[in-house]
Structures are given as structure tokens and as C-alpha cells.
Design an enzyme around this catalytic site. Structure first.
Site, PDB file in Angstrom:
ATOM      1  N   PHE A 137       0.658  -1.230   0.538  1.00  0.00           N
ATOM      2  CA  PHE A 137       0.127   0.383   0.420  1.00  0.00           C
ATOM      3  C   PHE A 137       1.086   1.129  -0.412  1.00  0.00           C
ATOM      4  N   ILE A 138       1.651   1.618   0.905  1.00  0.00           N
ATOM      5  CA  ILE A 138       2.244   2.710   1.202  1.00  0.00           C
ATOM      6  C   ILE A 138       3.471   2.848   0.569  1.00  0.00           C
ATOM      7  N   ASP A 151      10.452  -6.793  -3.667  1.00  0.00           N
ATOM      8  CA  ASP A 151       9.130  -7.128  -2.753  1.00  0.00           C
ATOM      9  C   ASP A 151       9.326  -8.453  -2.627  1.00  0.00           C
ATOM     10  N   LEU A 164      10.674  -0.380   3.969  1.00  0.00           N
ATOM     11  CA  LEU A 164       9.269  -0.579   4.329  1.00  0.00           C
ATOM     12  C   LEU A 164       8.251  -2.023   4.635  1.00  0.00           C
ATOM     13  N   THR A 201       6.202   2.309  12.647  1.00  0.00           N
ATOM     14  CA  THR A 201       4.678   3.298  13.023  1.00  0.00           C
ATOM     15  C   THR A 201       4.669   3.916  14.818  1.00  0.00           C
ATOM     16  N   ASP A 202       2.958   4.507  14.460  1.00  0.00           N
ATOM     17  CA  ASP A 202       2.985   4.488  16.013  1.00  0.00           C
ATOM     18  C   ASP A 202       2.744   3.872  16.761  1.00  0.00           C
ATOM     19  N   GLU A 203       2.548   2.648  16.577  1.00  0.00           N
ATOM     20  CA  GLU A 203       2.055   1.139  17.429  1.00  0.00           C
ATOM     21  C   GLU A 203       3.034   1.120  18.695  1.00  0.00           C
ATOM     22  N   TYR A 233       2.483  -7.830  16.374  1.00  0.00           N
ATOM     23  CA  TYR A 233       3.185  -6.618  14.749  1.00  0.00           C
ATOM     24  C   TYR A 233       3.600  -5.473  15.772  1.00  0.00           C
ATOM     25  N   SER A 246       6.890  -6.679  17.244  1.00  0.00           N
ATOM     26  CA  SER A 246       8.610  -6.665  16.270  1.00  0.00           C
ATOM     27  C   SER A 246       8.506  -5.144  15.376  1.00  0.00           C
ATOM     28  N   LYS A 247       7.621  -4.350  14.642  1.00  0.00           N
ATOM     29  CA  LYS A 247       8.287  -3.151  14.555  1.00  0.00           C
ATOM     30  C   LYS A 247       9.295  -2.341  15.804  1.00  0.00           C
ATOM     31  N   ASN A 295      -2.552   5.018   8.256  1.00  0.00           N
ATOM     32  CA  ASN A 295      -2.938   5.789   6.638  1.00  0.00           C
ATOM     33  C   ASN A 295      -3.656   5.471   6.120  1.00  0.00           C
ATOM     34  N   ARG A 321     -10.897  -7.044  19.523  1.00  0.00           N
ATOM     35  CA  ARG A 321      -9.658  -7.682  19.099  1.00  0.00           C
ATOM     36  C   ARG A 321      -8.650  -7.648  20.745  1.00  0.00           C
TER      37      ARG A 321
HETATM   38  P1  NAD Z   1       1.609  -3.766   3.188  1.00  0.00           P
HETATM   39  O1  NAD Z   1       1.463  -4.610   3.814  1.00  0.00           O
HETATM   40  O2  NAD Z   1       0.296  -2.967   2.321  1.00  0.00           O
HETATM   41  O3  NAD Z   1       2.508  -3.985   2.416  1.00  0.00           O
HETATM   42  C1  NAD Z   1       3.409  -4.772   2.724  1.00  0.00           C
HETATM   43  C2  NAD Z   1       4.910  -4.717   2.091  1.00  0.00           C
HETATM   44  O4  NAD Z   1       5.650  -6.132   2.359  1.00  0.00           O
HETATM   45  C3  NAD Z   1       3.956  -6.186   0.875  1.00  0.00           C
HETATM   46  O5  NAD Z   1       4.287  -5.433  -0.972  1.00  0.00           O
HETATM   47  C4  NAD Z   1       4.047  -7.507   0.596  1.00  0.00           C
HETATM   48  O6  NAD Z   1       4.399  -8.122  -0.530  1.00  0.00           O
HETATM   49  C5  NAD Z   1       6.066  -6.958   1.143  1.00  0.00           C
HETATM   50  N1  NAD Z   1       6.611  -8.214   2.231  1.00  0.00           N
HETATM   51  C6  NAD Z   1       6.225  -8.395   3.350  1.00  0.00           C
HETATM   52  N2  NAD Z   1       7.009  -9.181   3.861  1.00  0.00           N
HETATM   53  C7  NAD Z   1       8.658  -9.425   3.003  1.00  0.00           C
HETATM   54  C8  NAD Z   1       9.562 -10.059   3.154  1.00  0.00           C
HETATM   55  N3  NAD Z   1       9.945 -11.008   4.121  1.00  0.00           N
HETATM   56  N4  NAD Z   1      10.466  -9.461   1.775  1.00  0.00           N
HETATM   57  C9  NAD Z   1       9.590  -9.165   1.290  1.00  0.00           C
HETATM   58  N5  NAD Z   1       8.431  -7.837   1.133  1.00  0.00           N
HETATM   59  C10 NAD Z   1       7.731  -8.211   1.854  1.00  0.00           C
HETATM   60  O7  NAD Z   1       1.778  -2.720   4.318  1.00  0.00           O
HETATM   61  P2  NAD Z   1       2.199  -0.531   4.481  1.00  0.00           P
HETATM   62  O8  NAD Z   1       0.323  -0.777   4.627  1.00  0.00           O
HETATM   63  O9  NAD Z   1       1.870  -0.957   3.214  1.00  0.00           O
HETATM   64  O10 NAD Z   1       2.665  -0.651   5.339  1.00  0.00           O
HETATM   65  C11 NAD Z   1       4.636  -0.228   4.691  1.00  0.00           C
HETATM   66  C12 NAD Z   1       5.083   0.129   5.730  1.00  0.00           C
HETATM   67  O11 NAD Z   1       4.778   1.435   6.859  1.00  0.00           O
HETATM   68  C13 NAD Z   1       4.831  -1.114   7.049  1.00  0.00           C
HETATM   69  O12 NAD Z   1       7.095  -1.336   7.534  1.00  0.00           O
HETATM   70  C14 NAD Z   1       4.530  -0.487   8.141  1.00  0.00           C
HETATM   71  O13 NAD Z   1       4.957  -0.809   9.681  1.00  0.00           O
HETATM   72  C15 NAD Z   1       4.527   1.070   7.741  1.00  0.00           C
HETATM   73  N6  NAD Z   1       2.922   1.722   8.789  1.00  0.00           N
HETATM   74  C16 NAD Z   1       1.819   1.634   8.214  1.00  0.00           C
HETATM   75  C17 NAD Z   1       0.655   2.747   8.348  1.00  0.00           C
HETATM   76  C18 NAD Z   1      -0.187   1.747   8.213  1.00  0.00           C
HETATM   77  O14 NAD Z   1      -1.395   2.792   7.875  1.00  0.00           O
HETATM   78  N7  NAD Z   1      -0.813   1.191   7.334  1.00  0.00           N
HETATM   79  C19 NAD Z   1       1.221   3.796   9.332  1.00  0.00           C
HETATM   80  C20 NAD Z   1       2.429   3.246   9.792  1.00  0.00           C
HETATM   81  C21 NAD Z   1       3.643   2.721   9.223  1.00  0.00           C
HETATM   82  O1  TDX Z   2     -12.745  -5.037  10.943  1.00  0.00           O
HETATM   83  C1  TDX Z   2     -12.352  -4.574  11.954  1.00  0.00           C
HETATM   84  N1  TDX Z   2     -12.443  -3.913  12.783  1.00  0.00           N
HETATM   85  C2  TDX Z   2     -12.529  -2.815  13.745  1.00  0.00           C
HETATM   86  O2  TDX Z   2     -12.532  -2.086  14.577  1.00  0.00           O
HETATM   87  C3  TDX Z   2     -10.831  -3.735  11.878  1.00  0.00           C
HETATM   88  C4  TDX Z   2     -10.063  -4.376  10.850  1.00  0.00           C
HETATM   89  C5  TDX Z   2     -10.595  -2.896  12.563  1.00  0.00           C
HETATM   90  N2  TDX Z   2     -11.314  -2.765  13.721  1.00  0.00           N
HETATM   91  C6  TDX Z   2     -10.535  -1.336  14.296  1.00  0.00           C
HETATM   92  C7  TDX Z   2      -9.075  -1.909  15.227  1.00  0.00           C
HETATM   93  C8  TDX Z   2      -8.793  -0.607  15.010  1.00  0.00           C
HETATM   94  O3  TDX Z   2      -8.906   0.212  16.761  1.00  0.00           O
HETATM   95  O4  TDX Z   2     -10.502  -0.079  14.037  1.00  0.00           O
HETATM   96  C9  TDX Z   2      -9.070   0.002  13.985  1.00  0.00           C
HETATM   97  C10 TDX Z   2      -7.975   0.217  12.939  1.00  0.00           C
HETATM   98  O5  TDX Z   2      -7.560  -1.004  12.464  1.00  0.00           O
HETATM   99  P1  TDX Z   2      -6.712  -1.608  11.701  1.00  0.00           P
HETATM  100  O6  TDX Z   2      -7.163  -0.505  10.085  1.00  0.00           O
HETATM  101  O7  TDX Z   2      -6.601  -3.100  11.736  1.00  0.00           O
HETATM  102  O8  TDX Z   2      -4.871  -0.668  11.305  1.00  0.00           O
HETATM  103  P2  TDX Z   2      -4.284  -0.627  13.002  1.00  0.00           P
HETATM  104  O9  TDX Z   2      -4.684  -1.507  14.100  1.00  0.00           O
HETATM  105  O10 TDX Z   2      -5.222   0.460  13.619  1.00  0.00           O
HETATM  106  O11 TDX Z   2      -3.128  -0.473  12.548  1.00  0.00           O
HETATM  107  C11 TDX Z   2      -2.657   0.288  11.445  1.00  0.00           C
HETATM  108  O12 TDX Z   2      -1.801   1.579  11.952  1.00  0.00           O
HETATM  109  C12 TDX Z   2      -0.790   1.656  11.933  1.00  0.00           C
HETATM  110  C13 TDX Z   2      -2.537  -0.314  10.173  1.00  0.00           C
HETATM  111  O13 TDX Z   2      -2.668  -1.639   9.715  1.00  0.00           O
HETATM  112  C14 TDX Z   2      -0.365  -0.649  10.875  1.00  0.00           C
HETATM  113  O14 TDX Z   2       0.271  -1.523   9.341  1.00  0.00           O
HETATM  114  C15 TDX Z   2       0.163   0.504  11.154  1.00  0.00           C
HETATM  115  O15 TDX Z   2       1.506   0.683  12.136  1.00  0.00           O
END
Ligand code: NAD
Ligand code: TDX
Length: 352
Positions: free
Chosen positions: A12-13, A34, A82, A131-133, A156, A159-160, A186, A287
Site C-alpha cells: 500500500f504505502i 518485494d 517499508l 509506526t506509532d503503535e 505486530y 516486532s516493529k 494511513n 481485538r
Molecule cells: P502492506 O502490508 O500493504 O505492504 C507490505 C509489503 O511488504 C507488501 O508488498 C509485501 O509483499 C512486502 N513484504 C512483506 N514481507 C516481505 C518480505 N519478507 N520480504 C520482502 N517484502 C515483503 O503494508 P503498508 O500498510 O504499506 O505498510 C508499509 C510500512 O509502513 C510497514 O513497515 C508498516 O509497518 C508501516 N506503517 C504502516 C502504516 C499504515 O497505516 N498502513 C502506518 C504506519 C507505518
Molecule cells: O474489522 C475491523 N474492525 C475494527 O473495529 C478492523 C479490521 C479494525 N477495527 C478497528 C481496530 C482499530 O482500532 O479499527 C481500527 C483500525 O484498525 P486497522 O485498520 O487494522 O489498523 P490498526 O490496527 O490501527 O493499525 C494500522 O495503523 C498502524 C496499520 O494496520 C498498521 O500497519 C500501522 O502500523
């Protein structure tokens, strides 16, 4: 030309970041590494795949010989890391994959970068996207700052957090030039539909229940994915080596209020009677270890580097809803096989 190696660029990002880099830096070459897990999808990058400045390398970041060979082939000066297992609910079902990719994979990348860059570290950057988590859970007051102690709760976030510590250790111990940013939730196009927003939008489209965990009072801080990419670009070019920067949207929402807002916008955009979507909201089992509230204090990034979120939330939500409604082929491709099995295990009901 400067060569940047982006890991997780098919996610995604990562896919938004690659498009941003190619659009804004004509003198950059981008190598996307990837493994194409369930979350990786080259359809996310169809519009750049023929750009001569873009190369795709299918490899697992925990596979040291493969990563070493990619470094030898492309000799990147910058790593934007990422690649990760990124979904909290999956980390509860299968934590081992998170340790392998997020911890072992990050350490593998650090070791390979250190080996290849050892002779001339000064013009290199290892940028770790986190991540902020990692900071844990807030009560009603306060926001995460860069010096907030780490307190992760899910496999998760643990590990981050571990990966962040290893990146800092490589800076402090071996002098690797690193940058770290910790971002809030995001949203936007191309997000895998296991995450809350795309899941709700697609279930609305199909008249399926909208699962809200617990009482829906958990709070998240939402940021348009393009604003995150712009922040990464800003930090890469202006951030101080060895530093951490928090990135956030200043945009806190309780989950239940957010889901209701998405329902309202969805009804409006599809011309359905107001109130139709909300009738599908279903409260489901919470959760385990669900963090109550995340909120980012991005003062450091704003005052040092002048970054601010730009996309108004309703505009971003409308664009996201429209994107999921008009990209049927993408939706059909990602909501197949493995995802259908995951959905049934997580929610106890079938999607199709
Ligand atoms: P995503 O799950 O959409 O994408 C992850 C990508 O990493 C995928 O393309 C997957 O194929 C690849 N990948 C997974 N394991 C791998 C491996 N062993 N080797 C090579 N590639 C591998 O994740 P995202 O939401 O795009 O997040 C990207 C980064 O940003 C992550 O590090 C996540 O922790 C961080 N992040 C995400 C959010 C969010 O809201 N999505 C917020 C803050 C930080
Ligand atoms: O079905 C659902 N119902 C629900 O209530 C899902 C999937 C989530 N939720 C809640 C859990 C969270 O409080 O919604 C909130 C957002 O959930 P997610 O989209 O799973 O995100 P979150 O757990 O907050 O984590 C996300 O933000 C930080 C990303 O997945 C992470 O990769 C990032 O690091």
C-alpha cells in the site's frame, strides 16, 4: 542518477511512495524489492512498470544472499525500508511471520547495507519506516512524542519496536546513517482490504455487516497516504541523521464515528437513502490487547522541516471510496484465495 532501494514497494504505502519518488525526482532510479506476499501486488504499480528508472526485484528481505546480490547489482545509496507484515489481527493469528520479516528481515537488510556501504558511509541513508503503535496505548489525554517510551502490546507492534531498536543499534554501534519515522494510520487507494477503511467500504458495497470491534470507542489518528509519502521525502532530504520523526494527521476519530462518517459519504456518493449504510454496523468481539488510543505529536517534523498534512479528511475519504468503487479488477484480484480464508477465520462468516 541516485539509486534508491525501496523494500515493500508492491504494498500500500510503498507503491504510493515509488510513484511519488519517480514523479518528484527525475534523477532518481528506484529498485523495488518485494517478496509479493498476500499484501504485495504489482497491479499497484502498473502505471510505472515501463518507466526506465524503475526496476522490480522479487526477493525476501530475510534472504541474505538474495539481498546481497541485489545490492551488488544495483549499488543503492539509499534504502527506504517499508517491507513488513503490517496487520495487527494477523499478528495475533500468526506471530512468527512478524518476527521473521519485521525483525530478522530488518536485521538482514542492516547487515547487508553495512557490508556494502562500509567504505563510504557518508553519502548513504538507511531510512526505516515505522509506526506509532510502538509507543503503546494512550488514555483520553496526551500525544506520542519522539521521546515517549516504547510500550508495544501486539505481536505486530512488538516486532516493529524491535526493528526500530535494531536500526538505532546499527547507527550507534556501527555508524550506519539512519533515519526513522513513526507514522499514524494511513488511508487511501490500494490499501489491502483487511484494514478497517477498505473493509468497511467493500462490505458497504455488498450490503455485508460492518464489523466494529468492541464498543467502537478506540481512537486512531488518520493520515492521507500521499501526505505520509511527502513526509518521508521531506525527512529523507532534510532530516538529521540518527533522528526519529513522528508523522501524524492531527485527525483523531473514534472507530464508530469514522465508520458512521464513511457510511454517510458512501450513501451520498452512491445516491442511496441517507441511513442505509449505518444499518449494517455490527459490534463484534474486541481485538485482544486492543490499544485504546493513538495520537501523534508531529511538532518536531513541523517546526524543523515545515511539513504539514494537506489533504482534508472528507476529500480523502471521498476519493478513497470512489477508488474502491471504480477499481473492480483490483478488488476482485486481491479478494481471492488466501484472503477469503483469512476473512472467514477472522470474522466467522464468508465473503462469497
Ligand atoms: P502492506 O502490508 O500493504 O505492504 C507490505 C509489503 O511488504 C507488501 O508488498 C509485501 O509483499 C512486502 N513484504 C512483506 N514481507 C516481505 C518480505 N519478507 N520480504 C520482502 N517484502 C515483503 O503494508 P503498508 O500498510 O504499506 O505498510 C508499509 C510500512 O509502513 C510497514 O513497515 C508498516 O509497518 C508501516 N506503517 C504502516 C502504516 C499504515 O497505516 N498502513 C502506518 C504506519 C507505518
Ligand atoms: O474489522 C475491523 N474492525 C475494527 O473495529 C478492523 C479490521 C479494525 N477495527 C478497528 C481496530 C482499530 O482500532 O479499527 C481500527 C483500525 O484498525 P486497522 O485498520 O487494522 O489498523 P490498526 O490496527 O490501527 O493499525 C494500522 O495503523 C498502524 C496499520 O494496520 C498498521 O500497519 C500501522 O502500523
Amino acid at each position: 542518477m541516485r539509486t534508491l532501494l525501496v523494500t515493500g514497494g508492491a504494498g500500500f504505502i510503498g507503491s504510493h511512495l515509488i510513484r511519488h519518488l519517480l514523479d518528484h525526482h527525475p534523477d532518481y532510479r528506484v529498485v523495488n524489492v518485494d517478496a509479493l506476499t498476500y499484501a504485495g501486488n504489482l497491479m499497484n504499480l502498473q502505471d510505472v512498470q515501463d518507466d526506465p528508472r524503475y526496476t522490480f526485484e522479487k526477493a525476501d528481505i530475510a534472504d541474505a544472499p538474495a539481498i546481497d546480490a541485489i545490492f551488488s547489482r544495483h549499488q543503492p545509496e539509499v534504502v527506504l525500508h517499508l517491507a513488513a507484515e503490517s496487520h495487527v489481527d494477523r499478528s495475533i493469528l500468526d506471530p512468527g511471520a512478524f518476527v521473521r520479516t519485521n525483525v530478522v528481515g530488518t536485521v538482514t537488510l542492516l547487515r547487508v547495507a553495512q557490508k556494502h556501504w562500509a567504505d563510504k558511509l557518508s553519502d548513504k541513508v538507511f531510512y526505516h519506516v515505522s509506526t506509532d503503535e510502538v509507543y503503546g496505548s494512550l488514555g483520553a489525554e496526551g500525544r506520542f512524542r519522539e521521546d515517549t517510551p516504547y510500550d508495544p502490546h501486539s505481536p505486530y507492534s512488538a516486532s516493529k519496536a524491535a526493528s526500530d531498536h535494531f536500526v538505532r543499534a546499527w547507527h550507534d554501534t556501527y555508524g550506519l546513517p539512519v533515519l526513522i519515522s513513526n507514522c499514524s494510520n494511513n488511508y487511501g487507494p490500494y490499501q489491502f482490504p483487511e484494514k478497517l477503511l477498505p473493509l468497511v467500504i467493500l462490505n458497504l458495497r455488498e450490503g455485508k455487516p460492518l464489523p466494529v470491534y468492541g464498543t467502537g470507542e478506540n481512537v486512531r489518528d488518520w493520515l492521507w497516504v500521499g501526505d505520509h509519502c511527502r513526509a518521508i521525502d521531506t525527512i529523507l532530504h532534510g532530516g538529521r541523521i540518527g533522528q526519529t520523526y513522528n508523522i501524524g494527521g492531527d485527525n483523531e476519530w473514534r472507530n464508530i464515528d469514522l465508520v458512521r462518517r464513511v457510511c454517510q459519504l458512501f450513501d451520498e456518493l452512491t445516491g442511496r437513502p441517507a441511513g442505509t449504510g449505518e444499518r449494517s454496523i455490527t459490534f463484534v468481539t474486541d481485538r485482544p490487547g486492543h490499544d485504546q488510543r493513538y495520537a501523534i505529536d508531529a511538532t518536531k517534523l513541523q517546526t524543523e522541516l515545515g511539513w504539514r498534512p494537506q489533504t482534508p479528511f472528507d476529500a480523502g475519504l471521498r476519493e478513497t471510496i470512489n477508488w474502491y468503487l471504480t477499481n473492480e479488477a483490483w478488488v476482485a484480484a486481491v479478494r481471492s484465495g488466501e484472503y477469503l480464508r483469512y476473512y472467514e477465520e477472522q470474522y466467522g462468516s464468508r465473503l462469497s
